[in-house]
Design a protein around this motif. Structure first.
Motif, PDB file in Angstrom:
ATOM      1  N   SER A 108       0.808  -1.228   0.000  1.00 28.50           N
ATOM      2  CA  SER A 108       0.000   0.000   0.000  1.00 28.50           C
ATOM      3  C   SER A 108       0.838   1.273   0.000  1.00 28.50           C
ATOM      4  O   SER A 108       0.365   2.313  -0.464  1.00 28.50           O
ATOM      5  N   ILE A 109       2.063   1.221   0.488  1.00 29.34           N
ATOM      6  CA  ILE A 109       2.873   2.444   0.569  1.00 29.34           C
ATOM      7  C   ILE A 109       3.170   3.033  -0.822  1.00 29.34           C
ATOM      8  O   ILE A 109       2.849   4.193  -1.073  1.00 29.34           O
ATOM      9  N   PRO A 110       3.745   2.275  -1.753  1.00 33.67           N
ATOM     10  CA  PRO A 110       3.953   2.886  -3.083  1.00 33.67           C
ATOM     11  C   PRO A 110       2.638   3.157  -3.812  1.00 33.67           C
ATOM     12  O   PRO A 110       2.532   4.131  -4.562  1.00 33.67           O
ATOM     13  N   LEU A 111       1.622   2.318  -3.583  1.00 36.92           N
ATOM     14  CA  LEU A 111       0.330   2.562  -4.230  1.00 36.92           C
ATOM     15  C   LEU A 111      -0.311   3.849  -3.718  1.00 36.92           C
ATOM     16  O   LEU A 111      -0.947   4.583  -4.488  1.00 36.92           O
ATOM     17  N   ALA A 112      -0.158   4.139  -2.438  1.00 40.01           N
ATOM     18  CA  ALA A 112      -0.699   5.382  -1.878  1.00 40.01           C
ATOM     19  C   ALA A 112      -0.019   6.590  -2.504  1.00 40.01           C
ATOM     20  O   ALA A 112      -0.663   7.613  -2.770  1.00 40.01           O
ATOM     21  N   PHE A 113       1.284   6.488  -2.744  1.00 38.47           N
ATOM     22  CA  PHE A 113       2.005   7.591  -3.388  1.00 38.47           C
ATOM     23  C   PHE A 113       1.455   7.838  -4.790  1.00 38.47           C
ATOM     24  O   PHE A 113       1.196   8.973  -5.182  1.00 38.47           O
ATOM     25  N   GLN A 116      -2.238   9.305  -4.682  1.00 38.35           N
ATOM     26  CA  GLN A 116      -2.386  10.709  -4.309  1.00 38.35           C
ATOM     27  C   GLN A 116      -1.936  11.656  -5.410  1.00 38.35           C
ATOM     28  O   GLN A 116      -2.255  12.823  -5.391  1.00 38.35           O
ATOM     29  N   LYS A 117      -1.214  11.154  -6.405  1.00 43.38           N
ATOM     30  CA  LYS A 117      -0.795  11.984  -7.531  1.00 43.38           C
ATOM     31  C   LYS A 117      -1.850  12.037  -8.639  1.00 43.38           C
ATOM     32  O   LYS A 117      -1.754  12.858  -9.542  1.00 43.38           O
ATOM     33  N   LEU A 118      -2.849  11.156  -8.578  1.00 45.69           N
ATOM     34  CA  LEU A 118      -3.887  11.123  -9.603  1.00 45.69           C
ATOM     35  C   LEU A 118      -4.854  12.288  -9.434  1.00 45.69           C
ATOM     36  O   LEU A 118      -5.012  12.826  -8.339  1.00 45.69           O
ATOM     37  N   ASN A 119      -5.552  12.633 -10.533  1.00 42.55           N
ATOM     38  CA  ASN A 119      -6.570  13.672 -10.417  1.00 42.55           C
ATOM     39  C   ASN A 119      -7.829  13.090  -9.770  1.00 42.55           C
ATOM     40  O   ASN A 119      -7.961  11.875  -9.598  1.00 42.55           O
ATOM     41  N   GLY A 120      -8.755  13.972  -9.419  1.00 40.38           N
ATOM     42  CA  GLY A 120      -9.956  13.558  -8.690  1.00 40.38           C
ATOM     43  C   GLY A 120     -10.796  12.523  -9.413  1.00 40.38           C
ATOM     44  O   GLY A 120     -11.291  11.577  -8.797  1.00 40.38           O
ATOM     45  N   ALA A 121     -10.975  12.672 -10.727  1.00 41.68           N
ATOM     46  CA  ALA A 121     -11.802  11.730 -11.487  1.00 41.68           C
ATOM     47  C   ALA A 121     -11.178  10.334 -11.487  1.00 41.68           C
ATOM     48  O   ALA A 121     -11.875   9.331 -11.328  1.00 41.68           O
ATOM     49  N   ALA A 122      -9.864  10.264 -11.644  1.00 37.78           N
ATOM     50  CA  ALA A 122      -9.189   8.960 -11.642  1.00 37.78           C
ATOM     51  C   ALA A 122      -9.289   8.310 -10.263  1.00 37.78           C
ATOM     52  O   ALA A 122      -9.486   7.096 -10.152  1.00 37.78           O
ATOM     53  N   ARG A 123      -9.154   9.107  -9.221  1.00 40.88           N
ATOM     54  CA  ARG A 123      -9.285   8.565  -7.856  1.00 40.88           C
ATOM     55  C   ARG A 123     -10.676   7.983  -7.640  1.00 40.88           C
ATOM     56  O   ARG A 123     -10.816   6.879  -7.111  1.00 40.88           O
ATOM     57  N   TRP A 124     -11.701   8.740  -8.024  1.00 42.97           N
ATOM     58  CA  TRP A 124     -13.076   8.253  -7.844  1.00 42.97           C
ATOM     59  C   TRP A 124     -13.329   7.000  -8.674  1.00 42.97           C
ATOM     60  O   TRP A 124     -14.028   6.094  -8.221  1.00 42.97           O
ATOM     61  N   ALA A 125     -12.774   6.935  -9.868  1.00 40.36           N
ATOM     62  CA  ALA A 125     -12.950   5.749 -10.711  1.00 40.36           C
ATOM     63  C   ALA A 125     -12.354   4.514 -10.028  1.00 40.36           C
ATOM     64  O   ALA A 125     -12.957   3.446 -10.011  1.00 40.36           O
ATOM     65  N   VAL A 127     -11.795   4.125  -6.745  1.00 37.50           N
ATOM     66  CA  VAL A 127     -12.601   3.827  -5.551  1.00 37.50           C
ATOM     67  C   VAL A 127     -13.860   3.082  -5.938  1.00 37.50           C
ATOM     68  O   VAL A 127     -14.235   2.093  -5.311  1.00 37.50           O
ATOM     69  N   LEU A 128     -14.535   3.531  -6.990  1.00 43.27           N
ATOM     70  CA  LEU A 128     -15.759   2.863  -7.443  1.00 43.27           C
ATOM     71  C   LEU A 128     -15.479   1.452  -7.953  1.00 43.27           C
ATOM     72  O   LEU A 128     -16.266   0.537  -7.721  1.00 43.27           O
ATOM     73  N   MET A 129     -14.352   1.246  -8.632  1.00 39.50           N
ATOM     74  CA  MET A 129     -13.989  -0.095  -9.091  1.00 39.50           C
ATOM     75  C   MET A 129     -13.728  -1.021  -7.906  1.00 39.50           C
ATOM     76  O   MET A 129     -14.063  -2.203  -7.939  1.00 39.50           O
ATOM     77  N   ILE A 130     -13.117  -0.491  -6.843  1.00 39.86           N
ATOM     78  CA  ILE A 130     -12.835  -1.309  -5.666  1.00 39.86           C
ATOM     79  C   ILE A 130     -14.144  -1.744  -5.003  1.00 39.86           C
ATOM     80  O   ILE A 130     -14.299  -2.889  -4.609  1.00 39.86           O
ATOM     81  N   PHE A 131     -15.059  -0.809  -4.894  1.00 38.66           N
ATOM     82  CA  PHE A 131     -16.330  -1.153  -4.251  1.00 38.66           C
ATOM     83  C   PHE A 131     -17.243  -1.887  -5.192  1.00 38.66           C
ATOM     84  O   PHE A 131     -18.092  -2.614  -4.846  1.00 38.66           O
TER      85      PHE A 131
END
Length: 131
Positions: A108-113, A116-125, A127-131
């Motif tokens: 999770s450490i490198p994945l978190a890095f 956090q560099k992704l834009n908001g839309a990519a982050r939400w995408a 998160v939605l794929m995970i759920f």
């Protein structure tokens, strides 16, 4: 030059995570079966709290200290190495064939890095794929 003051909130969360992990790991040998529901629920917070803190510290230090990706990749690899050594030396099992919190944190450490560099839309995408 004075040393930077520590964030007491983070230290308290780390202490709670350690206390929770110790309690969760001792419950099986200390408490009689069946374990009460509240003890089982309390124990389930240990690993997620460690992963949350690890990711939170990646974001915090990457902004405060401007560390490169290689720094977090190395840290994650070292934590996974410790998990593998624990599996081999203590549990006498083959490493990377269990679901261990150290493997999860190391990944999770490198994945978190990266996250956090992704834009908001990519982050939400994601998160939605995970759920």
């Amino acid at each position: 030059m004075l040393a930077q003051e520590r964030d007491k909130t983070i230290d308290i969360l780390r202490g709670l995570a350690i206390f929770t992990m110790v309690a969760a790991n001792m419950a099986a040998s200390v408490l009689a079966e069946p374990h009460p529901l509240f003890v089982r629920l309390y124990g389930t917070f240990a690993a997620p709290l460690f992963v949350l803190l690890a990711a939170m510290m990646v974001v915090y230090t990457s902004h405060a200290k401007n560390r490169p990706f290689s720094y977090y990749l190395l840290r994650g690899a070292l934590i996974m190495l410790v998990g593998a050594l624990v599996d081999v030396a203590i549990w006498r099992i083959r490493p990377f064939f269990t679901v261990d919190v150290l493997y999860l944190i190391g990944l999770s450490i490198p994945l978190a890095f990266i996250f956090q560099k992704l834009n908001g839309a990519a982050r939400w995408a994601i998160v939605l794929m995970i759920f």
